[in-house]
Design an enzyme around this catalytic site. Structure first.
Site, PDB file in Angstrom:
ATOM      1  N   SER A   1      50.734 -21.136 -18.757  1.00  0.00           N
ATOM      2  CA  SER A   1      49.353 -20.976 -19.223  1.00  0.00           C
ATOM      3  C   SER A   1      49.282 -21.099 -20.750  1.00  0.00           C
ATOM      4  O   SER A   1      49.913 -20.319 -21.480  1.00  0.00           O
ATOM      5  CB  SER A   1      48.827 -19.608 -18.764  1.00  0.00           C
ATOM      6  OG  SER A   1      47.813 -19.162 -19.620  1.00  0.00           O
TER       7      SER A   1
ATOM      8  N   CYS B   1      35.792 -26.130 -16.206  1.00  0.00           N
ATOM      9  CA  CYS B   1      35.071 -25.121 -16.991  1.00  0.00           C
ATOM     10  C   CYS B   1      33.973 -25.814 -17.813  1.00  0.00           C
ATOM     11  O   CYS B   1      34.244 -26.829 -18.466  1.00  0.00           O
ATOM     12  CB  CYS B   1      36.044 -24.394 -17.906  1.00  0.00           C
ATOM     13  SG  CYS B   1      35.183 -23.231 -18.970  1.00  0.00           S
TER      14      CYS B   1
ATOM     15  N   THR C   1      40.666 -25.995 -26.011  1.00  0.00           N
ATOM     16  CA  THR C   1      39.857 -24.767 -25.877  1.00  0.00           C
ATOM     17  C   THR C   1      40.678 -23.492 -26.047  1.00  0.00           C
ATOM     18  O   THR C   1      40.126 -22.439 -26.355  1.00  0.00           O
ATOM     19  CB  THR C   1      39.159 -24.711 -24.501  1.00  0.00           C
ATOM     20  OG1 THR C   1      40.164 -24.878 -23.495  1.00  0.00           O
ATOM     21  CG2 THR C   1      38.092 -25.771 -24.358  1.00  0.00           C
TER      22      THR C   1
ATOM     23  N   GLU D   1      44.206 -30.386 -19.711  1.00  0.00           N
ATOM     24  CA  GLU D   1      42.912 -30.440 -20.422  1.00  0.00           C
ATOM     25  C   GLU D   1      42.900 -31.588 -21.431  1.00  0.00           C
ATOM     26  O   GLU D   1      41.910 -32.316 -21.569  1.00  0.00           O
ATOM     27  CB  GLU D   1      42.654 -29.117 -21.162  1.00  0.00           C
ATOM     28  CG  GLU D   1      41.348 -29.156 -21.955  1.00  0.00           C
ATOM     29  CD  GLU D   1      41.179 -27.973 -22.903  1.00  0.00           C
ATOM     30  OE1 GLU D   1      41.694 -26.878 -22.618  1.00  0.00           O
ATOM     31  OE2 GLU D   1      40.520 -28.171 -23.941  1.00  0.00           O
TER      32      GLU D   1
ATOM     33  N   SER E   1      43.952 -16.464 -17.180  1.00  0.00           N
ATOM     34  CA  SER E   1      44.131 -16.743 -15.753  1.00  0.00           C
ATOM     35  C   SER E   1      44.872 -15.615 -15.041  1.00  0.00           C
ATOM     36  O   SER E   1      45.350 -15.787 -13.920  1.00  0.00           O
ATOM     37  CB  SER E   1      44.856 -18.083 -15.577  1.00  0.00           C
ATOM     38  OG  SER E   1      45.948 -18.171 -16.458  1.00  0.00           O
TER      39      SER E   1
ATOM     40  N   HIS F   1      49.156 -31.195 -21.790  1.00  0.00           N
ATOM     41  CA  HIS F   1      48.377 -30.228 -21.009  1.00  0.00           C
ATOM     42  C   HIS F   1      47.248 -30.980 -20.289  1.00  0.00           C
ATOM     43  O   HIS F   1      46.632 -31.876 -20.871  1.00  0.00           O
ATOM     44  CB  HIS F   1      47.795 -29.157 -21.952  1.00  0.00           C
ATOM     45  CG  HIS F   1      47.168 -28.021 -21.218  1.00  0.00           C
ATOM     46  ND1 HIS F   1      45.881 -28.087 -20.730  1.00  0.00           N
ATOM     47  CD2 HIS F   1      47.648 -26.805 -20.861  1.00  0.00           C
ATOM     48  CE1 HIS F   1      45.601 -26.941 -20.127  1.00  0.00           C
ATOM     49  NE2 HIS F   1      46.658 -26.145 -20.189  1.00  0.00           N
TER      50      HIS F   1
HETATM   51 FE1  F3S Z   1      36.964 -22.057 -19.899  1.00  0.00          FE
HETATM   52 FE2  F3S Z   1      37.944 -20.900 -22.011  1.00  0.00          FE
HETATM   53 FE3  F3S Z   1      38.488 -19.969 -19.638  1.00  0.00          FE
HETATM   54  S1  F3S Z   1      37.660 -23.068 -21.709  1.00  0.00           S
HETATM   55  S2  F3S Z   1      38.537 -21.773 -18.366  1.00  0.00           S
HETATM   56  S3  F3S Z   1      36.449 -20.007 -20.598  1.00  0.00           S
HETATM   57  S4  F3S Z   1      39.913 -20.039 -21.355  1.00  0.00           S
END
Ligand code: F3S
Length: 280
Positions: A216, A95, A160, A125, A264, A123
């Site tokens: 998630s 992302c 994020t 990320e 997601s 995680h």
């Molecule tokens: Fe990106 Fe935020 Fe979705 S970092 S993948 S827009 S939850």
């Protein structure tokens, strides 16, 4: 029974972008696999698997004949280097907002600043993000923030998908810990919007369902907020979780049910749940 869907729910920009990239590749007849699950959502991963897009969890599992797609969470610099060295063709679906946060960490590290990441150290990320700095610490609780030694300067970034209220509390603690505090609010807009929508909806309904994977991170945070605001909050992964008679009997007692979904969770899954509830 009245069903109210949160103003912001389901697929975010980063997930839509990743799926678009993969589907375009697939349409062109290219063979592709992902490094780790593309997103944390089983029905979406099953759909991809049905198209022949599986995932590998280690470098050893990579098929030479396929392009390797990097998931929305990104990969560490070490893995990136090793892929380059091996000449593995890649499709980067990280992302852009995750990338932005990696760039901030890299810049801070170059400026010799002490980097503090607030998030879940296990995680994907954060595993990737921490590789962008040498002097980095990860915390995920107020107790850990309170236990930090006093410093002259701290630069702090967030996962994020962090809970915005929790981040504010951590910042409150850190203000007592450093003479100079640089705060980078790297919680993405999609996360903030979904959390805000759940904060607004949850107190106004009799019960609230949060649809999304237990893996998630952003769904977990939505459920956490829903629970704080409504004692009848439930998290379900898919519509199949509503099949139990006991769950249905419980839901039938409510006049209004709110629905929220993680970034997601597909719009189809949200619709499936909505239709199921309407038929109860
Ligand atoms: Fe990106 Fe935020 Fe979705 S970092 S993948 S827009 S939850």
């Amino acid at each position: 029974m009245k069903i109210l869907v949160a103003e912001e729910a389901g697929f975010c920009f980063g997930v839509k972008r990743a799926l678009k990239l993969i589907n375009e590749y697939h349409r062109q007849g290219k063979k592709i696999q992902t490094y780790g699950p593309l997103i944390h959502n089983v029905p979406v991963l099953n759909d991809l698997a049905a198209k022949g897009v599986g995932h590998v969890s280690s470098l050893a599992g990579i098929a030479r004949s396929k392009t390797l797609c990097i998931s929305t969470h990104g990969i560490s610099r070490d893995i990136e280097r090793r892929l380059r060295r091996r000449g593995v063709p890649t499709l980067d679906a990280t992302c852009p907002l995750v990338k932005k946060s990696q760039k901030i960490i890299e810049r801070l590290d170059k400026a010799k600043s002490r980097v503090l990441i607030v998030g879940d150290k296990d995680h994907p990320e954060i595993v990737a993000a921490r590789s962008y700095a040498g002097n980095v610490k990860i915390i995920n609780s107020l107790a850990e923030a309170r236990a930090l030694p006093r410093s002259r300067e701290i630069s702090v970034v967030a996962q994020t998908t962090l809970n915005t209220e929790f981040f504010k509390e951590v910042i409150g603690v850190l203000m007592e810990k450093a003479e100079t505090l640089h705060v980078f609010n790297t919680i993405c807009q999609a996360t903030r919007d979904r959390q805000e929508a759940v904060r607004k909806l949850a107190p106004s309904v009799d019960a609230i369902l949060v649809v999304g994977s237990r893996m998630s991170s952003n769904t977990k945070k939505l459920f956490q907020i829903a629970k704080e605001k409504n004692p009848n909050a439930m998290q379900i992964e898919t519509c199949a979780d509503l099949r139990e008679k006991r769950t249905q009997a419980r839901l039938k007692r409510f006049d209004t049910i709110g629905l929220s979904a993680g970034a997601s969770t597909s719009p189809q899954e949200l619709d499936n749940v909505k239709n199921f509830l309407q038929k109860l």
